[in-house]
Scaffold this motif. Sequence first.
Motif, short mmCIF file in Angstrom:
data_model
loop_
_atom_site.label_atom_id
_atom_site.label_comp_id
_atom_site.label_asym_id
_atom_site.label_seq_id
_atom_site.Cartn_x
_atom_site.Cartn_y
_atom_site.Cartn_z
N ASN A 11 -16.32 -10.94 -56.14
CA ASN A 11 -16.09 -10.70 -57.58
C ASN A 11 -16.06 -9.21 -57.92
N VAL A 12 -16.20 -8.37 -56.91
CA VAL A 12 -16.44 -6.95 -57.22
C VAL A 12 -15.27 -6.09 -56.77
N GLU A 13 -14.91 -5.17 -57.65
CA GLU A 13 -14.02 -4.09 -57.23
C GLU A 13 -14.69 -2.79 -57.61
N GLU A 14 -14.54 -1.81 -56.76
CA GLU A 14 -15.15 -0.51 -57.05
C GLU A 14 -14.10 0.54 -56.73
N HIS A 15 -13.80 1.36 -57.71
CA HIS A 15 -12.71 2.32 -57.52
C HIS A 15 -13.21 3.76 -57.58
N PHE A 16 -12.67 4.54 -56.66
CA PHE A 16 -12.95 5.98 -56.68
C PHE A 16 -11.99 6.63 -57.67
N GLU A 17 -12.54 7.43 -58.55
CA GLU A 17 -11.69 8.14 -59.51
C GLU A 17 -11.57 9.59 -59.09
N PHE A 18 -10.34 9.98 -58.79
CA PHE A 18 -10.07 11.37 -58.39
C PHE A 18 -9.92 12.18 -59.67
N SER A 19 -11.01 12.73 -60.13
CA SER A 19 -11.06 13.34 -61.47
C SER A 19 -10.26 14.63 -61.54
N ALA A 20 -9.91 15.02 -62.76
CA ALA A 20 -9.19 16.28 -62.98
C ALA A 20 -10.02 17.45 -62.45
N GLU A 21 -11.33 17.37 -62.63
CA GLU A 21 -12.24 18.42 -62.15
C GLU A 21 -12.19 18.52 -60.63
N GLY A 22 -12.20 17.35 -59.98
CA GLY A 22 -12.12 17.32 -58.51
C GLY A 22 -10.81 17.89 -58.00
N LYS A 23 -9.72 17.52 -58.66
CA LYS A 23 -8.40 18.05 -58.28
C LYS A 23 -8.36 19.56 -58.44
N LYS A 24 -8.94 20.01 -59.55
CA LYS A 24 -8.93 21.44 -59.85
C LYS A 24 -9.66 22.23 -58.74
N LYS A 211 -0.77 -2.46 -45.94
CA LYS A 211 -0.17 -3.49 -46.81
C LYS A 211 -0.94 -4.81 -46.70
N LYS A 212 -1.20 -5.25 -45.46
CA LYS A 212 -1.92 -6.51 -45.25
C LYS A 212 -3.35 -6.42 -45.79
N SER A 213 -3.96 -5.26 -45.62
CA SER A 213 -5.34 -5.05 -46.07
C SER A 213 -5.43 -5.20 -47.59
N LEU A 214 -4.45 -4.67 -48.31
CA LEU A 214 -4.44 -4.76 -49.77
C LEU A 214 -4.06 -6.16 -50.24
N GLU A 215 -3.18 -6.82 -49.47
CA GLU A 215 -2.84 -8.21 -49.81
C GLU A 215 -4.06 -9.13 -49.65
N GLU A 216 -4.86 -8.84 -48.65
CA GLU A 216 -6.09 -9.63 -48.43
C GLU A 216 -7.02 -9.52 -49.64
N ASP A 217 -7.08 -8.33 -50.23
CA ASP A 217 -7.89 -8.14 -51.45
C ASP A 217 -7.42 -9.06 -52.58
N LEU A 218 -6.11 -9.20 -52.68
CA LEU A 218 -5.55 -10.00 -53.79
C LEU A 218 -5.68 -11.50 -53.55
N ASN A 219 -5.42 -11.91 -52.32
CA ASN A 219 -5.25 -13.35 -52.07
C ASN A 219 -6.37 -14.03 -51.29
N LEU A 437 -12.69 0.31 -53.15
CA LEU A 437 -13.51 0.75 -52.02
C LEU A 437 -14.16 -0.44 -51.31
N VAL A 438 -14.25 -1.56 -52.01
CA VAL A 438 -14.77 -2.79 -51.39
C VAL A 438 -13.59 -3.64 -50.94
N ALA A 439 -13.52 -3.91 -49.62
CA ALA A 439 -12.49 -4.83 -49.13
C ALA A 439 -13.02 -6.24 -49.41
N LYS A 440 -12.86 -6.68 -50.66
CA LYS A 440 -13.69 -7.77 -51.18
C LYS A 440 -13.44 -9.13 -50.53
N ASN A 441 -12.27 -9.33 -49.92
CA ASN A 441 -12.02 -10.62 -49.28
C ASN A 441 -12.04 -10.55 -47.75
N HIS A 442 -12.58 -9.46 -47.23
CA HIS A 442 -12.73 -9.35 -45.77
C HIS A 442 -13.71 -10.44 -45.32
N PRO A 443 -13.32 -11.27 -44.33
CA PRO A 443 -14.19 -12.40 -43.97
C PRO A 443 -15.58 -12.00 -43.47
#
Length: 453
Positions: A11-24, A211-219, A437-443
Motif C-alpha cells: 500500500n506504500v509508495e515513497e518518492h524522492f523529491e529532487f528539490s530546487a535547492e538540491g538541483k541548485k 520497464k519490467k520493474s516499474l510494471e511490477e509496481d503497477l500490476n 523508492l519502495v519496489a512495493k510488489n516485489h515478491p
Amino acid sequence: MAGHSHFSPANVEEHFEFSAEGKKRIIYAFIAGLAALALGIYLLSKGEAGGHEVANAGHDAVKAGHEAAGEHLSGGAVSHQTGAEEHYDWTNRIWANVWLNAVFFTGIAVVGMFFVSLQYLTKSGWSSVMKRVPEAFPKFLYISLPILAAVFLFKGDVIFHWMHHGVTEVGSENYDKIIAGKSGYLNKNFFLIRLVVFGGLWILLWNMLRKKSLEEDLNGGTEYFTQLVKIGTAFIVIFGASSSIFAWDWVMSIDTHWFSTMFGWYMFASWHVTTYAVIVLAILYLKDKGLMGYVNENHLHDLGKFMFAFSIFWTYVWFEQFLLIYYANLPEETIYFLERWEGHNKIYKTSEILMVILNFLLPFLVLMTRDAKRTRIFLKIAAFLIIAGHYIDFYQMIMPGVLGKHGGYGLVEFGMVTVFASVFIYVISDELTKASLVAKNHPFLPEALHHDI
C-alpha cells in the motif's frame, strides 16, 4: 512520507523529491568544477602550471628502470612511454582526464545494473528494499558511453600508443613488431564496434529491466519477477565478457606492450567496490532526508560487509598481479610497475602508496567490527575513502601510460572530476524521482522488511 519497518509494503509508495535547492547545489558544484578546469587549462597552456602541480621527478629514473627491466630483450619490451613522450602536447592532459573520468563513472553506472541483476539471479530477498538506488545508476551510461566513443574517435591517438601513425606498417620508422602482432584485435574499427555493441546491449538490457520493474509496481504478480530474473541472467553473461574486454580495451591497451591475464578481474574489483560505496552513500543520504526508513541496520551491515570484502578482494588481485610477474621473473612485464614506482614522476609512487592506504588499510580498519558496519558515520567514512582511493587507482592505471612524466594533480584534475561527479549525481537524482523508492510488489519485499542478521 518517512518509511517505517512495520508498514504494509503493497500500500506504500515513497518518492524522492529532487528539490530546487538540491538541483541548485549540484549546478553550483558543476560551475565551480568548470571554473577550476578552465583556469587549469589556461595555466597549462601558458606553461605556468608548474606552481599548481606536485613537482615532477626527472626522467632519468625511468631510463634506469627500463634498463633494469631488461629492455634490451629481443622483441623489445619498450615502454609505451616512448610513444607518450614523442606525441606529448599540453592538451593531452585534458583528454587523458576526460578518458579517466568517463571510464571511472561508466563503471559505477554499469555495476549498479550488475548488482540488481545479481540479486535477481541469486533470488536474494534482503536487497529488494534498496534496489531502486542502484537501478537508477545505468542512466549515466547515456552520457559516459558517447563521451568514450567521441574521445576515441577524435583523440584516440593521444590515449593509445597503438593508434599512432605507422606502428603496424612494416618499413615505417614507427613500426612496432609487438603492436603489429596485436593489430587484429587492436584496430580502430573493431575497437569501436566492441564499444558500440556491448555498450548498446548494456543500455538495452537496463531499459528492459527498468520497464519490467516499474510494471511490477503497477500490476503486481510473480510473472514480472520471473522475467526480471531472465533479463538479469542475460545481463550477467554479457557483462562477464564485456567487462573484461573493456578492461583490456579502455585501460590495459594504453600500455600496449604490457599485458596481464588478471587485468579484467582487477578493474572489475575496483569498479565493483566503488559502486558499493556509492550505493551506501546514496542510501544514507536518503535516510538522512527521512526516506527509506525500512532500510534497517541489518541491510546496512550487509552493504558494509560487501565493501569490506571487496576491499580485501581488490587488494588480493592488486598484489597477486604484481606477484605473478615478480616471481615468474618476467623482466619485460615489470616495466609497468617500474614506471609507476621508480620512473617518470614522484606523483605516481605517492599515488601507489596512497592507494593501498585508502583502498585496503583504512577500510579494513574502519569496517572490521560488526558495530562499525551498522553505524552510519563509519559507513560514510569508509565509502568516501574507497571512492577516493579507487579514483586514484584508475589514475594509476591510465595516466603513467598516457602522460608519463607530465602527469600531476592540479586544477585540471580537480575540475574534471567535479564536473563528472556533478553530472552523475544530477542524472541519478533525477532518475530516482521517476519511481517509488519502495519496489512495493516485489515478491521478496516482506522478507526484506524483516531482514535480521
